[in-house]
Motif scaffolding. Structure first.
Motif, PDB file in Angstrom:
ATOM      1  N   LYS A 236       0.810  -1.050   0.149  1.00  0.00           N
ATOM      2  CA  LYS A 236       0.033   0.077  -0.016  1.00  0.00           C
ATOM      3  C   LYS A 236       0.828   1.227  -0.024  1.00  0.00           C
ATOM      4  O   LYS A 236       1.872   1.173   0.634  1.00  0.00           O
ATOM      5  CB  LYS A 236      -0.675   0.084   1.012  1.00  0.00           C
ATOM      6  CG  LYS A 236      -1.842  -1.244   1.160  1.00  0.00           C
ATOM      7  CD  LYS A 236      -2.671  -1.138   2.509  1.00  0.00           C
ATOM      8  CE  LYS A 236      -3.717  -2.069   2.669  1.00  0.00           C
ATOM      9  NZ  LYS A 236      -4.540  -2.299   3.673  1.00  0.00           N
TER      10      LYS A 236
ATOM     11  N   THR B 131      -3.538   0.520  -3.499  1.00  0.00           N
ATOM     12  CA  THR B 131      -2.695  -0.778  -3.188  1.00  0.00           C
ATOM     13  C   THR B 131      -2.118  -1.217  -4.618  1.00  0.00           C
ATOM     14  O   THR B 131      -2.877  -1.386  -5.756  1.00  0.00           O
ATOM     15  CB  THR B 131      -3.686  -1.562  -2.728  1.00  0.00           C
ATOM     16  OG1 THR B 131      -4.286  -1.356  -1.678  1.00  0.00           O
ATOM     17  CG2 THR B 131      -2.975  -3.162  -2.324  1.00  0.00           C
TER      18      THR B 131
ATOM     19  N   ASP C  97       3.102   0.989   3.108  1.00  0.00           N
ATOM     20  CA  ASP C  97       2.434  -0.069   4.044  1.00  0.00           C
ATOM     21  C   ASP C  97       2.379   0.461   5.582  1.00  0.00           C
ATOM     22  O   ASP C  97       3.010   0.063   6.398  1.00  0.00           O
ATOM     23  CB  ASP C  97       3.708  -1.272   4.131  1.00  0.00           C
ATOM     24  CG  ASP C  97       3.390  -2.170   2.802  1.00  0.00           C
ATOM     25  OD1 ASP C  97       2.315  -2.346   2.485  1.00  0.00           O
ATOM     26  OD2 ASP C  97       4.401  -2.679   2.069  1.00  0.00           O
TER      27      ASP C  97
END
Length: 178
Positions: free
Chosen positions: A106, A126, A157
């Protein structure tokens, strides 16, 4: 020239269609040799400008940004500040080319006010491919255009502590409003 003189002009045009500013502005493509890209790292994020590790597909440029996410924080990332506020009056969709080591990574893209980080707007996208360039889209349609935003924050992330390995090494390029 005395008082009361009136001047009229019409059809003023720039002779150049692609004017590149001599300061940091969007789009960020990391190709300039005139000025640097002063990222400010936080929480374990580390951004540098490097040679493109895979100049292919949608991104054949020579230089790109690289973020290595290290410990200690789940929010490790980096930001860069534009000289002028980002103009959201017409365009409100960000596009970013990303090269990720894995599917499902992400990227949080956030914009902030230069003096008040509480004035911000963020979206997350994503990755759907690994070890290839893809373009991620961030819809900022409902951003409050009455606010001023000049910082671009990148966090890969969010919620996961990185370990500095290849699995936490990401490349990004061509950050632009579309």
């Amino acid at each position: 020239v005395g008082k009361g003189n009136v001047f009229y002009w019409d059809d003023v045009k720039f002779l150049t269609t692609n004017v590149t500013p001599n300061y940091l502005a969007l789009p960020l493509d990391f190709q300039s040799t005139t000025y640097g890209y002063p990222f400010t790292d936080f929480g374990g994020g580390n951004v540098t400008v490097v040679n493109n590790p895979n100049p292919s597909g949608i991104n054949t440029s020579t230089k790109v940004g690289r973020m290595i996410k290290n410990a200690p924080e789940v929010y490790g990332g980096s930001f860069i500040e534009m000289v002028n506020p980002i103009n959201f009056s017409v365009l409100r969709t960000f596009k970013v080319k990303v090269y990720s080591p894995r599917v499902g990574a992400k990227l949080l893209l956030k914009v902030e006010n230069s003096t008040n980080g509480g004035i911000s707007y963020e979206k997350e996208a994503t990755t759907t491919t690994a070890n290839a360039w893809e373009e991620l889209t961030f819809d900022f349609t409902v951003i409050n255009v009455g606010n001023s935003y000049s910082k671009i924050v990148l966090i890969f992330d969010l919620g996961t502590v990185g370990n500095g390995s290849a699995n936490f090494t990401y490349y990004f390029d061509d950050i632009r409003l579309n």
